[in-house]
Structures are given as structure tokens and as C-alpha cells.
Write a protein that holds these residues in place. Structure first.
Motif, short mmCIF file in Angstrom:
data_model
loop_
_atom_site.label_atom_id
_atom_site.label_comp_id
_atom_site.label_asym_id
_atom_site.label_seq_id
_atom_site.Cartn_x
_atom_site.Cartn_y
_atom_site.Cartn_z
N ALA A 101 6.27 3.64 5.13
CA ALA A 101 6.69 3.40 5.68
C ALA A 101 8.27 3.03 5.57
N SER B 299 0.69 -0.83 -0.03
CA SER B 299 0.21 -0.04 -0.27
C SER B 299 0.96 0.91 -0.15
N ASP C 60 -6.08 4.51 0.36
CA ASP C 60 -5.18 4.45 1.84
C ASP C 60 -5.27 4.48 3.12
N SER D 206 1.01 3.96 2.48
CA SER D 206 1.42 3.96 3.97
C SER D 206 3.02 2.84 3.96
N GLN D 207 2.56 1.64 3.38
CA GLN D 207 3.44 0.92 3.39
C GLN D 207 4.94 0.75 2.56
N LEU E 67 -3.84 7.06 4.88
CA LEU E 67 -3.27 8.59 4.65
C LEU E 67 -4.66 9.09 3.96
N ARG F 275 2.29 10.57 11.19
CA ARG F 275 0.39 9.83 11.37
C ARG F 275 0.95 8.41 11.14
N LEU F 276 1.81 7.20 10.71
CA LEU F 276 2.12 6.57 10.57
C LEU F 276 2.23 5.76 11.67
N PHE G 103 -3.00 7.96 -3.75
CA PHE G 103 -3.78 7.51 -2.03
C PHE G 103 -5.03 6.87 -1.81
N CYS H 233 3.54 12.53 6.81
CA CYS H 233 2.77 11.28 6.70
C CYS H 233 3.33 10.89 7.46
#
Length: 430
Positions: free
Chosen positions: A20, A14, A62, A16-17, A64, A117-118, A59, A114
Motif C-alpha cells: 500500500a 507487513s 498477511d 499489505s502495508q 492477503l 482488495r486492500l 504472503f 492486491c
């Protein structure tokens, strides 16, 4: 939307993944599984609103996504003006009005918003590992300074950044550490990539990247190109062409992606310094990374541009197709110095060495009769390179207030050999 590795052997992730992680598990760079359809973008919006609209497909789906507009508002709270140059039809896109006076502020602040938040509620801090040839490290340090649950370790080549850049890198303290490496930027970048791919280290010290290999840095950089090109097209009815100074290819790739998304951008020309890996490739030679050469445009001192993997992916690995799409021109230190001095003498314009490389390339294009509306991309404020610029123009440069505040702070950086084992020991110890 899901994201895949340029090397095609890592699981899909994703957004976010991918943000990160920084780097895919197989050592590749994350790219969208497919490029979104061209966007319908309207001129006249704020930079933050343009960014939110442009980035929405990436996005989609996701976690986010609901916060995208807020993230853009936090990241893009300073201008990126398109200014006319003295020569008709020529412009400069000024990307140095952020807190560290470099274009890296846009992507670094977006990424920090970002990741903050994650990482909410995470048990262990996330270490942002950064290799910098000058400006990235300070932008990342400023964006992540005192962010809870996040720490930053910056690696830079000792003696190969400007004095003011070096001071910025070491002036933050708190959750930011600066390491001056006895080697080149390529050494720094190789160690960062090795650490990000070290599963054993990651199990003990969660790591991510904030270099231009990070999607969280790359994607938001599309926004200022879209904003400038949309407004220019609305006023003049013509696309805007760009000459972009490039080292690791992230900023140039952002313009290319913006064009793929339907932004009215015309031709894109890459300007490098004496590091000729890209010009030689686009002239028909093999892509042959090698040790970088030190120049006065130090942020472009890159001999193995990471984002070339992404650029090849975008063109399906077709070298002929890729070479037909772009040109890249090398500019040596002598020409950079001459350009800085001559543009100031004739027009009163002042450029940093990187921007001057692009100005020189645009001048060559004009001499060869190339027409159209062009903008060079100003990647840093000239006051960051006072030891180069001031002797050439014969006067002192005014320092932007935000930069002056950083320079007034004490600075410290620890020495580090260009040895991955030394970096790993440092990360495990801290």
C-alpha cells in the motif's frame, strides 16, 4: 513475513502495508526481513499456480494470504511462452502477450488485484503515482482503469517515448490521468519519489506507487522466470541462463530473486542501452547515477536505476561480491538497429529495440565461446516501436488486437514542467 527498508531507518511493515505504501517512509525500498528458504517447485503447473507457490512465503501471515491463488489467477491469465530462436541453444521468453503488449502487464495486474482488495471500503481514493519511460504507465493504467477507489496519475518524458507508447498512456481517461513532463524519465522518477515521501501531501492525498520500486510489482515478476526455467530444466536437465534488458533493474532483480528461491536459473547477464551506469559499475567503477541519455530503446533510458538499492541489499552491500555475480553490457543505437535488421534478414525474427539489445549481447557471448542454454527476455511487442522497427525490416508489423483496440481510442496528456511544486499542485487540485 515482515518487510524492512533498504535504508534501515523505517519501521518494519507487513506485506499489505509495504504494498500500500510503495516506498518506505525513510525513502528506501521495501525488502523482506530475510529471504525465504528455497522453494520446492514442480514443472508442468500453470503460470498462475507457479506464482502462487513461489510467492506463498512472502504472503505468510498477511491478510492477503488467503486470496493469493485468486490474485494470481486474475493477474496471470495470459501466456509467457519460451520460444526457440534460430540459433541452437538460444531462446526468447516472450512477455508481451498481455493487454498492453509489454512485460509490465504481469506486475501491474498483480498489484491492482492486491490494492483493490486492500482498499475495499476506504473512505478516500488512493492515487497510484507512476513514472514511466514507456511501458509501465500503460500497463498500470490498463490494470487500474475504472477500479473503484483507485486513480492513476502517469508521468512520462515528453518526446522520449514512442508514438504508440504515448498514445497508450493518454487513451484511458476516467480515473487515469497522463502528464507529459518536459524532462527525462529521471525527472519523472525523482518527482514521484518526492511525492511519496511528502508526509504533508500524503495526509491530504493518499498515494502509492506502481513503479518497479513497488513490492506488488516486483514479486510477481519472479513467476515467469520460474515457470520458464522449471519447464526447461524438466525437458533438458539443464539450467536456463538469461540475458535481460534492463533500465530500472526491476525485471532483472525478479530473476535474481527467483534464483535465490531455488529456481534452476543459471547465469544472469544484464543488457543496457547507451546508459552505462550499470556496465561501468560491474566493470569495477563507482556506482555513479547521472542524467539519462535518450535512445531508441527508450524504456531503458534510466540514469539512476532505483532497484540498485535492493540489489546491493541482497548482496549485503558487498560490491566485490556483487560484481563477481553479474555482468552488464551496454549496446548503442547503431548496434540495436543492426541487430534488428540482421536477425530479420537472416532468420525472419523481429524484435523490439530493448529485446534486440539483449539479442546483441547474447550474440557477443556466443562469439566468445560461451556455452549453455540461454534465453533473451522479450520485454515488449515490436509493434509498439513501429517507427524504429519497420524501416529496418522493410515491412509493416501486424498489431496485436489488444494494442490495436487501445490505439483506436482518443488520447490526451497534459503538459507538466519538471518541477515538484507543479506536480504537488496538480495532485492537490484534482
Amino acid at each position: 513475513m515482515t518487510f524492512i527498508s533498504t535504508r534501515n531507518t523505517a519501521p518494519a511493515a507487513s506485506l499489505s502495508q509495504a504494498i500500500a505504501a510503495g516506498l518506505a517512509p525513510d525513502g528506501g525500498l521495501y525488502v523482506p526481513e530475510r529471504m525465504p528458504a528455497p522453494r520446492r517447485l514442480a514443472p508442468g503447473a500453470t503460470l498462475a499456480d507457479t506464482a502462487a507457490t513461489l510467492l506463498q512465503p512472502f504472503f505468510a501471515g498477511d491478510g492477503l494470504a488467503p486470496e493469493l491463488a485468486t490474485i494470481c489467477g486474475e493477474a496471470f491469465d495470459f501466456p509467457a511462452p519460451l520460444q526457440p530462436l534460430a540459433t541452437p541453444g538460444d531462446h526468447v521468453l516472450e512477455l508481451f502477450h498481455g493487454p498492453t503488449a509489454a512485460f509490465k502487464d504481469f506486475g501491474a495486474r498483480f498489484l491492482a488485484a492486491c490494492l483493490a482488495r486492500l482498499r475495499r471500503g476506504a473512505e478516500r481514493p488512493l492515487t497510484i503515482l507512476v513514472a514511466t519511460s514507456g511501458d509501465t504507465g500503460a500497463a498500470v493504467a490498463a490494470a487500474f482503469h475504472r477500479q473503484p477507489g483507485l486513480r492513476v496519475v502517469v508521468l512520462y518524458p515528453d518526446g522520449r517515448v514512442s508514438p504508440r507508447q504515448a498514445h497508450q498512456l493518454g487513451c484511458f481517461g476516467d480515473n487515469v490521468s497522463a502528464l507529459r513532463v518536459a524532462g527525462s524519465f529521471d525527472d519523472c522518477q525523482a518527482m514521484v519519489k518526492q511525492a511519496l515521501g511528502d508526509a504533508g501531501l500524503q495526509a491530504q492525498v493518499p498515494l502509492s506507487s506502481a513503479n518497479s520500486i513497488s513490492l506488488g510489482r516486483l514479486l510477481p515478476q519472479t513467476s515467469y522466470y520460474a515457470h520458464a526455467a522449471l519447464d526447461h530444466h524438466a525437458r533438458h536437465g539443464r539450467p536456463l541462463d538469461f540475458v535481460i534488458p534492463t533500465g530500472n533493474l526491476g525485471n532483472a532483480l525478479a530473476a535474481i530473486i527467483a534464483r535465490e528461491l531455488g529456481v534452476p536459473i543459471g547465469r544472469i547477464v544484464l543488457a543496457t542501452n547507451a546508459n552505462r551506469v550499470l556496465p561501468e559499475y560491474f566493470d569495477g567503477g563507482d556506482y555513479a547515477p547521472r542524467a539519462s541519455v535518450a535512445t531508441i530503446a527508450n524504456a531503458m533510458d534510466v540514469g539512476a536505476p532505483s532497484n540498485f538499492e535492493r540489489l546491493r541489499w541482497l548482496y549485503d552491500g558487498d560490491d566485490a561480491k556483487l560484481r563477481a555475480a553479474f555482468r552488464s553490457h551496454a549496446v548503442d543505437d547503431t548496434a540495436i538497429r543492426q541487430t534488428i535488421a540482421e536477425r530479420y534478414r537472416r532468420y525472419g525474427e523481429v524484435f523490439c529495440p530493448h529485446t534486440a539489445a539483449a539479442v546483441h549481447v547474447l550474440g557477443d557471448l556466443r562469439e566468445r565461446g560461451v556455452e549453455g542454454d540461454w534465453s533473451v527476455v522479450a520485454t515488449a511487442h515490436p509493434a509498439k516501436f513501429e517507427s524504429v522497427v519497420e524501416p529496418l525490416i522493410g515491412r509493416a508489423l501486424e498489431v496485436p488486437p489488444a494494442l490495436a483496440a487501445l490505439l483506436a481510442r482518443p488520447a490526451h496528456a497534459d503538459p507538466l514542467p519538471p518541477d515538484y511544486r507543479a506536480l504537488k499542485e496538480r495532485l492537490l487540485r484534482d
